[in-house]
Design a protein around this motif. Sequence first.
Motif, PDB file in Angstrom:
ATOM      1  N   UNK A 186      -7.150  -3.353  -0.001  1.00 52.18           N
ATOM      2  CA  UNK A 186      -7.872  -3.192   1.423  1.00 52.18           C
ATOM      3  C   UNK A 186      -8.912  -4.393   1.484  1.00 52.18           C
TER       4      UNK A 186
ATOM      5  N   UNK B  54      -5.415  -0.772  -5.190  1.00 54.06           N
ATOM      6  CA  UNK B  54      -5.356  -0.445  -3.614  1.00 54.06           C
ATOM      7  C   UNK B  54      -6.704  -0.894  -3.179  1.00 54.06           C
TER       8      UNK B  54
ATOM      9  N   UNK C 258      -3.516  10.196 -15.211  1.00 51.82           N
ATOM     10  CA  UNK C 258      -5.039   9.823 -14.704  1.00 51.82           C
ATOM     11  C   UNK C 258      -5.175   8.299 -14.917  1.00 51.82           C
TER      12      UNK C 258
ATOM     13  N   UNK D 121      -5.189   2.919  -8.016  1.00 52.31           N
ATOM     14  CA  UNK D 121      -6.302   2.842  -7.218  1.00 52.31           C
ATOM     15  C   UNK D 121      -7.104   1.550  -7.077  1.00 52.31           C
TER      16      UNK D 121
ATOM     17  N   UNK E  15      -3.584  10.665  -2.043  1.00 51.10           N
ATOM     18  CA  UNK E  15      -2.138  10.802  -2.741  1.00 51.10           C
ATOM     19  C   UNK E  15      -1.638  12.379  -2.710  1.00 51.10           C
ATOM     20  N   UNK E  16      -2.711  13.215  -2.235  1.00 52.47           N
ATOM     21  CA  UNK E  16      -2.337  14.651  -1.946  1.00 52.47           C
ATOM     22  C   UNK E  16      -1.497  14.811  -0.737  1.00 52.47           C
ATOM     23  N   UNK E  17      -1.609  13.837   0.184  1.00 51.66           N
ATOM     24  CA  UNK E  17      -0.723  13.574   1.516  1.00 51.66           C
ATOM     25  C   UNK E  17       0.595  13.475   1.430  1.00 51.66           C
TER      26      UNK E  17
ATOM     27  N   UNK F  40      -7.993   6.502  -2.361  1.00 51.16           N
ATOM     28  CA  UNK F  40      -6.271   6.477  -2.687  1.00 51.16           C
ATOM     29  C   UNK F  40      -6.123   7.868  -3.190  1.00 51.16           C
ATOM     30  N   UNK F  41      -6.925   8.210  -4.155  1.00 49.23           N
ATOM     31  CA  UNK F  41      -6.766   9.397  -5.305  1.00 49.23           C
ATOM     32  C   UNK F  41      -6.571  10.646  -4.390  1.00 49.23           C
TER      33      UNK F  41
ATOM     34  N   UNK G 173      -5.552   5.568 -11.910  1.00 44.47           N
ATOM     35  CA  UNK G 173      -6.833   4.769 -11.763  1.00 44.47           C
ATOM     36  C   UNK G 173      -6.737   3.371 -11.603  1.00 44.47           C
TER      37      UNK G 173
ATOM     38  N   UNK H 132       0.960   4.158  -2.608  1.00 41.33           N
ATOM     39  CA  UNK H 132       0.728   5.210  -2.437  1.00 41.33           C
ATOM     40  C   UNK H 132       1.872   6.379  -2.925  1.00 41.33           C
TER      41      UNK H 132
ATOM     42  N   UNK I  66       1.602   6.962  -6.443  1.00 37.12           N
ATOM     43  CA  UNK I  66       0.231   7.754  -6.616  1.00 37.12           C
ATOM     44  C   UNK I  66       0.542   9.239  -6.430  1.00 37.12           C
ATOM     45  N   UNK I  67       1.476   9.513  -5.313  1.00 36.93           N
ATOM     46  CA  UNK I  67       1.869  10.826  -4.726  1.00 36.93           C
ATOM     47  C   UNK I  67       2.556  11.451  -6.158  1.00 36.93           C
TER      48      UNK I  67
ATOM     49  N   UNK J 266       1.189  15.209 -12.378  1.00 38.65           N
ATOM     50  CA  UNK J 266      -0.077  15.757 -12.941  1.00 38.65           C
ATOM     51  C   UNK J 266      -0.530  17.255 -12.819  1.00 38.65           C
ATOM     52  N   UNK J 267      -0.165  17.547 -11.589  1.00 37.50           N
ATOM     53  CA  UNK J 267      -0.488  18.903 -11.131  1.00 37.50           C
ATOM     54  C   UNK J 267       0.250  19.996 -11.729  1.00 37.50           C
TER      55      UNK J 267
ATOM     56  N   UNK K 100       0.767  12.267  -8.926  1.00 38.41           N
ATOM     57  CA  UNK K 100      -0.291  13.341  -8.468  1.00 38.41           C
ATOM     58  C   UNK K 100       0.385  14.794  -8.663  1.00 38.41           C
TER      59      UNK K 100
ATOM     60  N   UNK L 233      -6.504  20.029  -4.866  1.00 39.40           N
ATOM     61  CA  UNK L 233      -5.570  20.666  -5.252  1.00 39.40           C
ATOM     62  C   UNK L 233      -5.511  21.929  -4.652  1.00 39.40           C
TER      63      UNK L 233
ATOM     64  N   UNK M  47       1.041  -1.325   0.046  1.00 34.64           N
ATOM     65  CA  UNK M  47       0.044   0.109   0.031  1.00 34.64           C
ATOM     66  C   UNK M  47       0.854   1.085  -0.021  1.00 34.64           C
TER      67      UNK M  47
END
Lengths: 173, 227
Positions: free
Chosen positions: A158, A154, A144, A151, B207-209, B203-204, A148, A122, A125-126, A132-133, A129, B183, A118
């Motif tokens: 879980x 994940x 994305x 995710x 992912x901002x954490x 989770x998405x 997905x 993550x 994924x971070x 992407x930003x 993210x 965001x 996990x």
Amino acid sequence: MSVGHALLGLLEGGPRHGYDLKRSYDERFGADRPLAYGQVYSTLARLLKNGFVEVESEPGAGPERKRYAVTDAGVADVAAWLAQPEKPEPYLQSTLYTKVVLALLTGHDADAVLDTQRAEHLRLMRELTRRKDGGDLADQLVCDHALFHLEADLRWLELTAARVQQLAAHVRP
Amino acid sequence: MATEPLLVAENLHLRFGTTVALDSASVAVHAGEVLALMGPSGSGKSTLLHCLAGILHPDAGRVTYAGRDLTAMHDSERSALRRTELGLVFQFGQLVPELTCLENVALPLRLNGAPRRAALRSAAAWLERLEVSDVAGKRPGQVSGGQGQRVAVARSLVTRPRVVFADEPTGALDSLNGERVMQLFVAAARETGAAVVLVTHEARVAAYSDHEAVVRDGRVRTMEHVR
């Protein structure tokens, strides 16, 4: 990913040298995995043999002096590829499932296997993210797609974590 | 991390009747970091958040905020702290329906005694920061879910809190809206230096954490437990 079909599709925009084709591929599809020159030329050689491309040689021709053009058969092949759905891959016996079962069988901490995975999911994924930003629309869509899928993995993690005791009773003799 | 954590929960126990909600739950949040509390429904993650925010009182264990024992504080002291140093964002339904969005954002400042004009000016700046200046004069019932959440985020940050608690802040939004809220939220929190404690099962969103802690059956598992 079918590199051959991608190259054929790019050639529909007009004939190109192998080097241009590689650059164009890398720009659009190769952010994480640019094509090696060797792969470009071996793919083009295969497409040539199958009659999907033809070569327009220029004077003083080394391999980089050849311009490749897509043939009618090549155009038809791309169309057929686009029309064909990709096989959904259900990963029924994934490595992770195997690890969880083996952890249970050998008395290791199956929760730790899931927690470690996990955290790794993550972490990626971070990273995606953040990328992407800061990215353009193409980056966002590519990230994305990956997000997905991660995710979905994940969610499986879980669910498995919630059922690990049940699984233990099931797999242990 | 070298510095002392800003907010620490140690061995929290809490029962609701016969249900064990928290069972030796411990977690630490550092200044300026975004911590995601993850876990399935009913795992205790929201209960933990409410204990961290001083809204719920644990049966046993201790919550320390900036070196002060939150669990030993008088109710009025805890409420004052929540008004000035802590911010809250929930899934929905947190805005006062009779007030405009601008007034909603200004409300925490007004409750802390700020003059009306200064509070509204500050609120307007936060609405702009969250890209919802256009809803300033509307009431919560007249705006979309995504806009409402941005207003709620603006309201949680308007007092420049040191910690913002967010319980499924995008839970009622579609992915595109939820993503934009996250965001803007995380970027704004990082700008002000606020720590964020984020409860989510997605989770998405997590992912901002910067870190995650997983709550299961009232217990917290962080990667420190695994390594």
